[in-house]
Write an enzyme that holds these catalytic residues in place. Structure first.
Site, PDB file in Angstrom:
ATOM      1  N   GLU A   1      10.947  -2.256 -45.061  1.00 47.64           N
ATOM      2  CA  GLU A   1      11.713  -2.425 -46.310  1.00 47.64           C
ATOM      3  C   GLU A   1      11.199  -1.489 -47.414  1.00 47.64           C
ATOM      4  O   GLU A   1      11.974  -1.024 -48.249  1.00 47.64           O
ATOM      5  CB  GLU A   1      11.642  -3.889 -46.755  1.00 47.64           C
TER       6      GLU A   1
ATOM      7  N   GLU B   1      11.102 -10.289 -38.868  1.00 47.31           N
ATOM      8  CA  GLU B   1      10.833 -11.526 -39.620  1.00 47.31           C
ATOM      9  C   GLU B   1      11.325 -12.791 -38.914  1.00 47.31           C
ATOM     10  O   GLU B   1      10.714 -13.853 -39.032  1.00 47.31           O
ATOM     11  CB  GLU B   1      11.468 -11.456 -41.025  1.00 47.31           C
TER      12      GLU B   1
HETATM   13  N1  CAA Z   1      -0.244  -9.382 -41.774  1.00 44.39           N
HETATM   14  C1  CAA Z   1      -1.556  -9.641 -41.682  1.00 44.39           C
HETATM   15  N2  CAA Z   1      -2.355  -9.047 -40.783  1.00 44.39           N
HETATM   16  C2  CAA Z   1      -1.803  -8.146 -39.956  1.00 44.39           C
HETATM   17  C3  CAA Z   1      -0.427  -7.832 -39.998  1.00 44.39           C
HETATM   18  C4  CAA Z   1       0.375  -8.493 -40.974  1.00 44.39           C
HETATM   19  N3  CAA Z   1       1.665  -8.223 -41.139  1.00 44.39           N
HETATM   20  N4  CAA Z   1      -0.169  -6.920 -39.036  1.00 44.39           N
HETATM   21  C5  CAA Z   1      -1.340  -6.673 -38.435  1.00 44.39           C
HETATM   22  N5  CAA Z   1      -2.315  -7.416 -38.961  1.00 44.39           N
HETATM   23  C6  CAA Z   1      -3.728  -7.481 -38.577  1.00 44.39           C
HETATM   24  C7  CAA Z   1      -3.927  -8.311 -37.336  1.00 44.39           C
HETATM   25  O1  CAA Z   1      -3.992  -9.682 -37.670  1.00 44.39           O
HETATM   26  C8  CAA Z   1      -5.238  -7.754 -36.821  1.00 44.39           C
HETATM   27  O2  CAA Z   1      -6.262  -8.325 -37.581  1.00 44.39           O
HETATM   28  P1  CAA Z   1      -7.637  -8.790 -36.849  1.00 44.39           P
HETATM   29  O3  CAA Z   1      -8.224  -7.522 -36.329  1.00 44.39           O
HETATM   30  O4  CAA Z   1      -8.422  -9.406 -37.969  1.00 44.39           O
HETATM   31  O5  CAA Z   1      -7.218  -9.731 -35.778  1.00 44.39           O
HETATM   32  C9  CAA Z   1      -5.150  -6.268 -37.204  1.00 44.39           C
HETATM   33  O6  CAA Z   1      -4.170  -6.167 -38.216  1.00 44.39           O
HETATM   34  C10 CAA Z   1      -4.703  -5.377 -36.048  1.00 44.39           C
HETATM   35  O7  CAA Z   1      -3.511  -5.932 -35.537  1.00 44.39           O
HETATM   36  P2  CAA Z   1      -3.211  -6.004 -33.965  1.00 44.39           P
HETATM   37  O8  CAA Z   1      -4.464  -6.303 -33.221  1.00 44.39           O
HETATM   38  O9  CAA Z   1      -2.063  -6.924 -33.770  1.00 44.39           O
HETATM   39  O10 CAA Z   1      -2.821  -4.476 -33.720  1.00 44.39           O
HETATM   40  P3  CAA Z   1      -1.814  -3.858 -32.661  1.00 44.39           P
HETATM   41  O11 CAA Z   1      -1.927  -2.392 -32.823  1.00 44.39           O
HETATM   42  O12 CAA Z   1      -2.027  -4.445 -31.315  1.00 44.39           O
HETATM   43  O13 CAA Z   1      -0.358  -4.340 -33.145  1.00 44.39           O
HETATM   44  C11 CAA Z   1       1.411  -4.664 -34.764  1.00 44.39           C
HETATM   45  C12 CAA Z   1       0.162  -3.869 -34.344  1.00 44.39           C
HETATM   46  C13 CAA Z   1       2.539  -4.473 -33.732  1.00 44.39           C
HETATM   47  C14 CAA Z   1       1.831  -4.112 -36.121  1.00 44.39           C
HETATM   48  C15 CAA Z   1       1.074  -6.178 -34.836  1.00 44.39           C
HETATM   49  O14 CAA Z   1      -0.107  -6.331 -35.583  1.00 44.39           O
HETATM   50  C16 CAA Z   1       2.148  -6.996 -35.476  1.00 44.39           C
HETATM   51  O15 CAA Z   1       3.119  -7.364 -34.807  1.00 44.39           O
HETATM   52  N6  CAA Z   1       2.016  -7.297 -36.782  1.00 44.39           N
HETATM   53  C17 CAA Z   1       2.941  -8.133 -37.501  1.00 44.39           C
HETATM   54  C18 CAA Z   1       4.248  -7.405 -37.805  1.00 44.39           C
HETATM   55  C19 CAA Z   1       5.230  -8.314 -38.532  1.00 44.39           C
HETATM   56  O16 CAA Z   1       5.665  -9.327 -38.037  1.00 44.39           O
HETATM   57  N7  CAA Z   1       5.612  -7.917 -39.775  1.00 44.39           N
HETATM   58  C20 CAA Z   1       6.508  -8.667 -40.588  1.00 44.39           C
HETATM   59  C21 CAA Z   1       5.724  -9.468 -41.594  1.00 44.39           C
HETATM   60  S1  CAA Z   1       6.745 -10.587 -42.505  1.00 44.39           S
HETATM   61  C22 CAA Z   1       7.418  -9.675 -43.744  1.00 44.39           C
HETATM   62  O17 CAA Z   1       7.170  -8.501 -43.903  1.00 44.39           O
HETATM   63  C23 CAA Z   1       8.320 -10.474 -44.642  1.00 44.39           C
HETATM   64  C24 CAA Z   1       9.148  -9.726 -45.601  1.00 44.39           C
HETATM   65  O18 CAA Z   1      10.314  -9.498 -45.448  1.00 44.39           O
HETATM   66  C25 CAA Z   1       8.582  -9.283 -46.869  1.00 44.39           C
END
Ligand code: CAA
Length: 259
Positions: free
Chosen positions: A113, A133
Protein backbone atom coordinates in the site's frame (compact mmCIF):
# COMPACT_ATOMS: atom_id res chain seq x y z
CA UNK A 1 18.71 16.48 8.67
CA UNK A 2 17.24 14.53 11.56
CA UNK A 3 18.61 11.25 12.83
CA UNK A 4 16.16 8.40 12.53
CA UNK A 5 16.21 5.06 14.27
CA UNK A 6 14.53 3.04 11.52
CA UNK A 7 15.22 5.10 8.42
CA UNK A 8 18.33 5.96 6.48
CA UNK A 9 18.13 9.30 4.72
CA UNK A 10 20.41 10.63 2.03
CA UNK A 11 19.98 13.65 -0.22
CA UNK A 12 21.83 13.33 -3.52
CA UNK A 13 21.39 15.27 -6.78
CA UNK A 14 18.01 16.66 -5.78
CA UNK A 15 16.70 13.26 -4.69
CA UNK A 16 15.64 12.45 -1.13
CA UNK A 17 16.44 8.76 -0.64
CA UNK A 18 14.28 7.35 2.15
CA UNK A 19 15.39 3.85 3.09
CA UNK A 20 13.20 1.78 5.41
CA UNK A 21 15.78 0.23 7.65
CA UNK A 22 14.52 -2.61 9.79
CA UNK A 23 15.68 -5.55 7.69
CA UNK A 24 15.63 -8.01 10.60
CA UNK A 25 11.80 -7.61 10.60
CA UNK A 26 11.66 -7.40 6.77
CA UNK A 27 11.11 -3.63 7.19
CA UNK A 28 7.69 -4.22 8.78
CA UNK A 29 6.07 -0.86 9.49
CA UNK A 30 5.62 -0.44 13.23
CA UNK A 31 4.27 2.72 14.89
CA UNK A 32 7.66 4.27 15.42
CA UNK A 33 8.72 3.68 11.81
CA UNK A 34 5.45 5.21 10.53
CA UNK A 35 6.02 8.22 12.75
CA UNK A 36 9.53 8.59 11.35
CA UNK A 37 8.31 8.30 7.75
CA UNK A 38 5.81 11.06 8.53
CA UNK A 39 8.60 13.30 9.82
CA UNK A 40 10.85 12.44 6.88
CA UNK A 41 8.14 13.41 4.37
CA UNK A 42 7.79 16.78 6.13
CA UNK A 43 11.54 17.17 5.98
CA UNK A 44 11.70 16.30 2.27
CA UNK A 45 8.83 18.73 1.52
CA UNK A 46 10.88 21.52 3.07
CA UNK A 47 14.07 20.78 1.12
CA UNK A 48 13.86 23.30 -1.71
CA UNK A 49 16.32 21.48 -3.95
CA UNK A 50 14.54 18.14 -3.67
CA UNK A 51 12.06 17.30 -6.42
CA UNK A 52 11.81 13.54 -5.98
CA UNK A 53 11.56 11.22 -2.98
CA UNK A 54 12.66 7.64 -3.63
CA UNK A 55 11.45 5.12 -1.06
CA UNK A 56 13.27 1.79 -0.83
CA UNK A 57 13.85 -1.00 1.67
CA UNK A 58 17.18 -1.87 3.27
CA UNK A 59 18.50 -5.35 2.58
CA UNK A 60 17.72 -7.34 -0.54
CA UNK A 61 14.82 -9.32 0.95
CA UNK A 62 12.13 -6.75 1.50
CA UNK A 63 10.75 -3.33 0.57
CA UNK A 64 8.33 -3.60 3.50
CA UNK A 65 6.46 -6.63 4.85
CA UNK A 66 3.42 -4.60 5.93
CA UNK A 67 2.08 -3.35 9.22
CA UNK A 68 3.75 -4.79 12.28
CA UNK A 69 1.60 -7.83 13.02
CA UNK A 70 2.71 -7.96 16.66
CA UNK A 71 1.32 -4.46 17.18
CA UNK A 72 -1.80 -5.24 15.08
CA UNK A 73 -2.56 -8.19 17.33
CA UNK A 74 -3.30 -5.86 20.26
CA UNK A 75 -5.25 -3.24 18.31
CA UNK A 76 -8.91 -2.48 19.21
CA UNK A 77 -11.74 -1.62 16.75
CA UNK A 78 -11.81 2.13 17.38
CA UNK A 79 -8.05 2.31 16.89
CA UNK A 80 -8.66 1.48 13.22
CA UNK A 81 -10.53 4.78 12.86
CA UNK A 82 -7.58 7.07 13.55
CA UNK A 83 -5.78 8.43 10.43
CA UNK A 84 -2.84 6.04 11.05
CA UNK A 85 -1.18 4.38 8.11
CA UNK A 86 -3.98 5.37 5.72
CA UNK A 87 -3.60 9.02 6.73
CA UNK A 88 0.16 8.87 6.23
CA UNK A 89 -0.20 7.32 2.78
CA UNK A 90 -2.74 10.00 1.79
CA UNK A 91 -0.16 12.56 2.87
CA UNK A 92 2.44 10.83 0.69
CA UNK A 93 0.06 10.84 -2.29
CA UNK A 94 -0.66 14.55 -1.79
CA UNK A 95 2.98 15.45 -1.21
CA UNK A 96 4.24 18.18 -3.55
CA UNK A 97 7.39 16.22 -4.42
CA UNK A 98 7.22 13.27 -6.79
CA UNK A 99 7.37 9.96 -4.94
CA UNK A 100 8.94 6.84 -6.41
CA UNK A 101 8.85 3.39 -4.79
CA UNK A 102 11.88 1.28 -5.74
CA UNK A 103 10.71 -2.20 -4.80
CA UNK A 104 13.02 -5.13 -4.25
CA UNK A 105 11.74 -8.18 -2.36
CA UNK A 106 8.52 -8.22 -0.34
CA UNK A 107 5.99 -5.39 -0.67
CA UNK A 108 3.16 -6.94 1.30
CA UNK A 109 0.09 -5.48 3.00
CA UNK A 110 0.95 -1.99 4.22
CA UNK A 111 4.24 -2.27 2.31
CA UNK A 112 2.39 -2.80 -0.97
CA UNK A 113 0.00 0.00 0.00
CA UNK A 114 2.95 2.32 0.59
CA UNK A 115 4.17 1.59 -2.95
CA UNK A 116 0.63 2.14 -4.28
CA UNK A 117 0.53 5.59 -2.65
CA UNK A 118 3.67 6.62 -4.57
CA UNK A 119 3.39 8.29 -7.97
CA UNK A 120 5.68 5.78 -9.70
CA UNK A 121 6.57 2.19 -8.83
CA UNK A 122 9.73 0.52 -10.09
CA UNK A 123 9.82 -3.23 -9.52
CA UNK A 124 12.91 -5.37 -9.43
CA UNK A 125 12.69 -8.89 -10.79
CA UNK A 126 12.61 -10.29 -7.24
CA UNK A 127 9.78 -7.96 -6.13
CA UNK A 128 6.86 -9.70 -4.46
CA UNK A 129 3.69 -7.64 -4.29
CA UNK A 130 0.63 -8.81 -2.38
CA UNK A 131 -2.19 -7.87 -0.05
CA UNK A 132 -2.35 -10.89 2.28
CA UNK A 133 -4.42 -9.16 4.99
CA UNK A 134 -7.36 -11.58 4.66
CA UNK A 135 -5.03 -14.34 5.91
CA UNK A 136 -4.93 -12.38 9.18
CA UNK A 137 -8.70 -11.92 9.39
CA UNK A 138 -8.50 -8.24 8.40
CA UNK A 139 -8.66 -6.29 5.15
CA UNK A 140 -6.16 -3.92 3.49
CA UNK A 141 -6.67 -0.74 5.47
CA UNK A 142 -4.09 1.72 4.18
CA UNK A 143 -5.67 2.52 0.84
CA UNK A 144 -5.22 -0.94 -0.71
CA UNK A 145 -8.88 -1.64 -1.47
CA UNK A 146 -9.16 1.68 -3.28
CA UNK A 147 -5.78 2.41 -4.86
CA UNK A 148 -5.13 -1.11 -6.13
CA UNK A 149 -8.45 -1.24 -8.00
CA UNK A 150 -7.89 2.23 -9.43
CA UNK A 151 -4.42 1.23 -10.62
CA UNK A 152 -4.97 -2.31 -11.97
CA UNK A 153 -8.77 -2.48 -12.28
CA UNK A 154 -11.43 -3.89 -9.96
CA UNK A 155 -11.33 -7.50 -11.21
CA UNK A 156 -7.61 -7.98 -10.79
CA UNK A 157 -7.61 -6.08 -7.49
CA UNK A 158 -10.36 -8.29 -6.09
CA UNK A 159 -8.43 -11.37 -7.20
CA UNK A 160 -5.26 -10.19 -5.43
CA UNK A 161 -7.13 -9.10 -2.29
CA UNK A 162 -9.41 -12.16 -1.98
CA UNK A 163 -6.79 -14.80 -2.76
CA UNK A 164 -3.89 -12.98 -1.11
CA UNK A 165 -1.73 -14.10 -4.02
CA UNK A 166 1.73 -12.69 -4.41
CA UNK A 167 2.97 -11.53 -7.80
CA UNK A 168 6.54 -10.91 -8.95
CA UNK A 169 8.01 -7.78 -10.50
CA UNK A 170 7.49 -8.86 -14.10
CA UNK A 171 3.81 -9.67 -13.52
CA UNK A 172 3.39 -6.40 -11.61
CA UNK A 173 4.68 -4.45 -14.60
CA UNK A 174 2.54 -6.49 -17.02
CA UNK A 175 -0.69 -5.63 -15.19
CA UNK A 176 0.26 -2.01 -14.55
CA UNK A 177 0.88 -2.28 -10.83
CA UNK A 178 4.51 -1.36 -11.44
CA UNK A 179 5.42 1.40 -13.85
CA UNK A 180 8.83 -0.11 -14.69
CA UNK A 181 10.48 -3.49 -14.26
CA UNK A 182 14.22 -4.02 -13.98
CA UNK A 183 16.90 -6.31 -12.56
CA UNK A 184 17.76 -6.05 -8.84
CA UNK A 185 21.19 -4.72 -9.80
CA UNK A 186 19.75 -1.94 -11.93
CA UNK A 187 16.95 -0.90 -9.54
CA UNK A 188 18.65 2.09 -7.89
CA UNK A 189 20.08 3.30 -11.21
CA UNK A 190 16.65 3.06 -12.85
CA UNK A 191 15.06 5.01 -9.99
CA UNK A 192 17.83 7.58 -10.27
CA UNK A 193 17.29 7.92 -14.02
CA UNK A 194 13.54 8.43 -13.63
CA UNK A 195 14.19 10.99 -10.88
CA UNK A 196 16.75 12.81 -13.05
CA UNK A 197 14.23 13.12 -15.89
CA UNK A 198 11.55 14.49 -13.54
CA UNK A 199 14.06 16.85 -11.91
CA UNK A 200 14.54 18.71 -15.20
CA UNK A 201 10.97 19.98 -14.87
CA UNK A 202 9.84 23.02 -12.91
CA UNK A 203 8.64 22.31 -9.35
CA UNK A 204 5.42 24.33 -9.73
CA UNK A 205 4.46 22.44 -12.88
CA UNK A 206 5.30 19.13 -11.16
CA UNK A 207 3.08 20.01 -8.24
CA UNK A 208 0.20 21.20 -10.44
CA UNK A 209 0.38 18.11 -12.66
CA UNK A 210 0.29 15.80 -9.64
CA UNK A 211 -2.59 17.79 -8.18
CA UNK A 212 -4.65 17.67 -11.38
CA UNK A 213 -4.14 13.91 -11.87
CA UNK A 214 -4.76 12.87 -8.25
CA UNK A 215 -7.62 15.24 -7.49
CA UNK A 216 -9.29 14.74 -10.86
CA UNK A 217 -9.17 10.94 -10.74
CA UNK A 218 -12.05 10.32 -8.35
CA UNK A 219 -14.58 12.86 -9.54
CA UNK A 220 -16.72 13.36 -12.63
CA UNK A 221 -14.78 14.21 -15.78
CA UNK A 222 -16.34 17.64 -16.30
CA UNK A 223 -15.30 18.88 -12.86
CA UNK A 224 -11.92 17.21 -13.26
CA UNK A 225 -11.40 19.09 -16.52
CA UNK A 226 -11.99 22.31 -14.60
CA UNK A 227 -9.36 21.26 -12.05
CA UNK A 228 -7.00 20.84 -15.00
CA UNK A 229 -7.97 24.26 -16.46
CA UNK A 230 -7.55 26.05 -13.15
CA UNK A 231 -4.21 24.31 -12.53
CA UNK A 232 -3.09 25.39 -16.00
CA UNK A 233 -4.19 28.97 -15.26
CA UNK A 234 -1.93 28.90 -12.19
CA UNK A 235 0.93 27.53 -14.34
CA UNK A 236 0.37 30.30 -16.93
CA UNK A 237 0.99 32.88 -14.21
CA UNK A 238 4.45 31.56 -13.29
CA UNK A 239 7.90 32.78 -14.29
CA UNK A 240 8.70 29.12 -14.98
CA UNK A 241 6.14 29.12 -17.82
CA UNK A 242 7.77 32.20 -19.35
CA UNK A 243 11.20 30.57 -18.93
CA UNK A 244 10.16 27.15 -20.32
CA UNK A 245 8.47 28.55 -23.43
CA UNK A 246 11.23 31.15 -24.02
CA UNK A 247 13.94 28.50 -23.65
CA UNK A 248 12.26 26.42 -26.36
CA UNK A 249 12.02 29.39 -28.74
CA UNK A 250 15.63 30.42 -28.02
CA UNK A 251 16.84 26.81 -28.45
CA UNK A 252 18.42 26.59 -25.01
CA UNK A 253 17.88 24.60 -21.81
CA UNK A 254 15.29 25.98 -19.40
CA UNK A 255 16.35 26.99 -15.89
CA UNK A 256 13.29 26.76 -13.68
CA UNK A 257 13.10 28.79 -10.50
CA UNK A 258 10.00 27.50 -8.70
CA UNK A 259 7.99 30.68 -9.13
N1 CAA B 1 5.11 -7.72 11.24
C1 CAA B 1 5.95 -8.03 12.24
N2 CAA B 1 7.04 -8.79 12.06
C2 CAA B 1 7.29 -9.24 10.82
C3 CAA B 1 6.45 -8.96 9.73
C4 CAA B 1 5.30 -8.14 9.97
N3 CAA B 1 4.48 -7.76 9.00
N4 CAA B 1 6.94 -9.57 8.63
C5 CAA B 1 8.06 -10.19 9.03
N5 CAA B 1 8.26 -10.03 10.34
C6 CAA B 1 9.33 -10.57 11.18
C7 CAA B 1 9.09 -12.01 11.52
O1 CAA B 1 8.22 -12.12 12.63
C8 CAA B 1 10.50 -12.48 11.82
O2 CAA B 1 10.83 -12.05 13.11
P1 CAA B 1 11.65 -13.03 14.10
O3 CAA B 1 12.97 -13.21 13.43
O4 CAA B 1 11.73 -12.25 15.37
O5 CAA B 1 10.85 -14.28 14.17
C9 CAA B 1 11.35 -11.67 10.83
O6 CAA B 1 10.55 -10.57 10.43
C10 CAA B 1 11.71 -12.44 9.57
O7 CAA B 1 10.51 -12.96 9.04
P2 CAA B 1 10.41 -14.44 8.43
O8 CAA B 1 11.26 -15.37 9.22
O9 CAA B 1 8.98 -14.77 8.28
O10 CAA B 1 11.13 -14.17 7.03
P3 CAA B 1 10.88 -14.87 5.63
O11 CAA B 1 11.89 -14.30 4.71
O12 CAA B 1 10.82 -16.35 5.77
O13 CAA B 1 9.41 -14.40 5.17
C11 CAA B 1 7.68 -12.76 4.75
C12 CAA B 1 9.19 -13.06 4.87
C13 CAA B 1 7.07 -13.56 3.58
C14 CAA B 1 7.56 -11.27 4.50
C15 CAA B 1 6.96 -13.19 6.06
O14 CAA B 1 7.67 -12.66 7.15
C16 CAA B 1 5.54 -12.70 6.13
O15 CAA B 1 4.65 -13.34 5.57
N6 CAA B 1 5.30 -11.57 6.82
C17 CAA B 1 3.98 -11.04 7.03
C18 CAA B 1 3.42 -10.38 5.77
C19 CAA B 1 2.01 -9.86 6.00
O16 CAA B 1 1.09 -10.58 6.29
N7 CAA B 1 1.84 -8.52 5.84
C20 CAA B 1 0.59 -7.87 6.04
C21 CAA B 1 0.55 -7.25 7.41
S1 CAA B 1 -1.04 -6.60 7.81
C22 CAA B 1 -1.11 -5.08 7.11
O17 CAA B 1 -0.19 -4.61 6.49
C23 CAA B 1 -2.41 -4.37 7.36
C24 CAA B 1 -2.66 -3.14 6.59
O18 CAA B 1 -3.38 -3.09 5.63
C25 CAA B 1 -2.09 -1.87 7.02
Amino acid sequence: MKNYENLDIEIKDGVYWLTLNRPEARNALDASMLNEIDQAIDEAEQEENVKVIIIQGAGDKSFAAGADIKQLNARKPLEALVPGMQGLYNKIENCKKVTVAAVSGYALGGGCELALACDIRIAAKNAKFGLPELNLGIIPGAGGTQRLSRIIGKGRALDMILTGKIIDGEEAERIGLATYYTSEKELAAKAEAVAAEISKKGPVAIQLAKFAVHKGYDIDEGTAMWIEKLSQAVAFGTEDKKEGTSAFIEKRKATFKNR
